[in-house]
Design an enzyme around this catalytic site. Structure first.
Site, PDB file in Angstrom:
ATOM      1  N   HIS A 214     -10.778   0.338   0.997  1.00  0.00           N
ATOM      2  CA  HIS A 214     -11.088  -1.091   1.698  1.00  0.00           C
ATOM      3  C   HIS A 214     -12.469  -1.452   1.729  1.00  0.00           C
ATOM      4  O   HIS A 214     -12.778  -2.820   2.134  1.00  0.00           O
ATOM      5  CB  HIS A 214     -10.888  -0.781   3.330  1.00  0.00           C
ATOM      6  CG  HIS A 214      -9.339  -0.532   3.277  1.00  0.00           C
ATOM      7  ND1 HIS A 214      -8.830   0.875   3.298  1.00  0.00           N
ATOM      8  CD2 HIS A 214      -8.560  -1.272   3.973  1.00  0.00           C
ATOM      9  CE1 HIS A 214      -7.432   0.593   3.708  1.00  0.00           C
ATOM     10  NE2 HIS A 214      -7.259  -0.601   4.007  1.00  0.00           N
TER      11      HIS A 214
ATOM     12  N   GLU B 218       0.705  -1.170  -0.007  1.00  0.00           N
ATOM     13  CA  GLU B 218       0.114  -0.141   0.106  1.00  0.00           C
ATOM     14  C   GLU B 218       0.965   1.232   0.033  1.00  0.00           C
ATOM     15  O   GLU B 218       0.758   2.060  -0.881  1.00  0.00           O
ATOM     16  CB  GLU B 218      -0.669  -0.142   1.275  1.00  0.00           C
ATOM     17  CG  GLU B 218      -2.171  -1.093   1.159  1.00  0.00           C
ATOM     18  CD  GLU B 218      -3.149  -0.875   2.207  1.00  0.00           C
ATOM     19  OE1 GLU B 218      -3.428   0.502   2.583  1.00  0.00           O
ATOM     20  OE2 GLU B 218      -3.347  -1.803   2.823  1.00  0.00           O
TER      21      GLU B 218
END
Length: 273
Positions: free
Chosen positions: A173, A140
């Site tokens: 997410h 990420e």
């Protein structure tokens, strides 16, 4: 940063969300299919890699040598990490978790929350949860602290860019609530309010990580390490979802305190790109 480079945040986030969603929705289907249940992380992994892969694409296809050199420097030059920030790197999130657990005691929470957790709060089939937490922090931040955040900062001041990033990171997410075994799926089964709390808390964490990265000259390894400590801090103690709701409030206060004490950073003009 080279001001002659024209960032394309809409294209970056559009491609990243598309790639992640395709693979994570496929992974969600596989996670509910008995024959694929042990292997669905194979589908999840490309979605996790998406921020990094799109950063590589947009950085190295840009034709901008300064942009490429800057990214590589932030990846490999450990001298960017300021030793004075190490206490906050190592202690900020553990202290936030401990403070939240202490506050929960006032509301009738159990003292057992201060015991080490017996195991992780989620699992991805045959893949180690520890490995998932490490991979998530690494890939990420290789993306978010490469092209992603700078593309926002090229148009907005640091506070606005941080808030937008926090919201985008939280939204990224969202497909995970459909993936059986994921943390987001597990807490949704307990209560939709716990899932909402996760996504709200993620916005504040996005702002805090952005601040910490800036204090270390945009060092990617510093962001990775801080992100990993955040992940592990959530798993080390046997804290309840009620305590994690309190934790979101504590994170909000920490975020406000950081913004108010570092106004020069957060209200600086955008670095036009």
């Amino acid at each position: 940063m080279n001001n002659n480079h024209h960032y394309k945040p809409g294209l970056y986030y559009g491609l990243t969300f598309l790639l992640t969603s395709v693979f994570w929705l496929a992974g969600a289907y596989a996670s509910h299919t008995e024959a694929l249940a042990d292997l669905y992380f194979v589908l999840m992994l490309p979605g996790l890699l998406a921020p990094f892969l799109i950063t590589l694409l947009m950085t190295f296809a840009s034709g901008n040598r300064t942009l490429k050199r800057d990214y590589l420097k932030r990846l490999f030059d450990l001298r960017l990490i300021r030793l004075s920030t190490l206490p906050s790197l190592l202690l900020l999130m553990p202290l936030v978790v401990l403070a939240s657990a202490l506050i929960s005691l006032l509301a009738g929470g159990s003292i057992s929350q201060f015991q080490p957790a017996e195991g992780f709060s989620f699992s991805y089939g045959i893949v180690s949860t520890f490995a998932v937490l490490l991979l998530a922090a690494t890939f990420e931040e290789l993306g978010w602290r490469g092209y992603a955040f700078d593309s926002l900062q090229s148009r907005y001041n640091y506070l606005t860019a941080s808030i937008i990033f926090g919201v985008m990171w939280s939204a990224w997410h969202l497909p995970l609530i459909l993936v059986k075994g994921s943390y987001q799926y597990e807490i949704l089964q307990q209560s939709p309010l716990y899932a909402i709390n996760f996504y709200v808390g993620t916005v504040f964490l996005g702002i805090i990580i952005s601040w910490f990265c800036a204090k270390n000259s945009k060092s990617v390894p510093a962001a990775i390490l801080f992100h990993f400590i955040i992940n592990m801090s959530q798993e080390f103690l046997a804290i309840t979802q009620v305590t994690k709701t309190i934790e979101t409030g504590v994170l909000a206060l920490v975020t406000v305190a950081i913004v108010l004490t570092d106004r020069d950073l957060f209200f600086s003009r955008a670095h036009r790109g």
